[in-house]
Motif scaffolding. Structure first.
Motif, short mmCIF file in Angstrom:
data_model
loop_
_atom_site.label_atom_id
_atom_site.label_comp_id
_atom_site.label_asym_id
_atom_site.label_seq_id
_atom_site.Cartn_x
_atom_site.Cartn_y
_atom_site.Cartn_z
N ARG A 249 0.55 -71.31 107.55
CA ARG A 249 0.89 -70.58 108.71
C ARG A 249 0.08 -71.04 109.85
N GLY A 250 0.75 -71.89 111.04
CA GLY A 250 0.09 -72.45 112.16
C GLY A 250 -0.10 -74.11 111.35
N GLY B 188 3.63 -75.68 105.38
CA GLY B 188 4.91 -75.34 104.50
C GLY B 188 4.04 -76.73 104.21
N ASP B 189 3.13 -77.25 104.25
CA ASP B 189 2.69 -79.21 104.11
C ASP B 189 1.63 -78.82 103.04
N TRP C 92 -7.67 -68.74 103.31
CA TRP C 92 -8.53 -68.93 103.81
C TRP C 92 -7.53 -68.72 105.57
N HIS C 93 -8.60 -68.33 106.71
CA HIS C 93 -8.16 -68.12 108.28
C HIS C 93 -9.05 -68.96 108.76
N LEU C 94 -8.35 -70.08 109.47
CA LEU C 94 -8.79 -70.36 110.98
C LEU C 94 -9.08 -70.06 112.12
N ALA D 202 -4.84 -71.81 115.65
CA ALA D 202 -4.91 -70.93 114.77
C ALA D 202 -4.89 -71.40 113.31
N ALA D 203 -4.85 -71.22 111.90
CA ALA D 203 -4.53 -71.45 110.88
C ALA D 203 -4.21 -70.45 109.62
#
Length: 103
Positions: free
Chosen positions: A31-32, A54-55, A8-10, A72-73
């Motif tokens: 990412r992010g 990575g978390d 998913w992209h936020l 963004a993430a």
């Protein structure tokens, strides 16, 4: 991978609520950064935390999570195999034509 997986992209400044599910899930940031608010359980109160790429965090059965990307993430939501009922989305809505429709 044997788990049902979604990426998913936020977008920055957007929040997303993951409804509680009957099974445990794992949320992993790709990412992010993500600002995460987890609902409380009978054993512990609600909490806020930051996750970076990575978390990962385990979501207990029934636990709700609210996520916001900073700025963004992208994250994965991993669900144990066989736990999602046919025709139902990860957020509890019905899937029609590839889209998610609320209950």
């Amino acid at each position: 991978m044997s788990d049902a997986q979604s990426v998913w992209h936020l977008a920055g400044g957007r929040a997303l609520t993951l409804a509680g599910a009957a099974e445990a899930r794992r949320l992993a940031v790709q990412r992010g950064r993500v600002w995460l608010t987890l609902s409380g359980t009978a054993d512990r109160p609600a909490e806020d935390c930051w996750l970076a790429a990575g978390d990962a965090v385990a979501l207990a059965p029934g636990q709700t999570a609210v996520l916001e990307g900073w700025p963004a993430a992208e994250f994965e939501l991993l669900v144990p195999p066989g736990s999602a009922a046919p025709g139902r989305g990860l957020f509890g809505g019905r899937l029609f034509g590839g889209g998610l429709v609320g209950r």
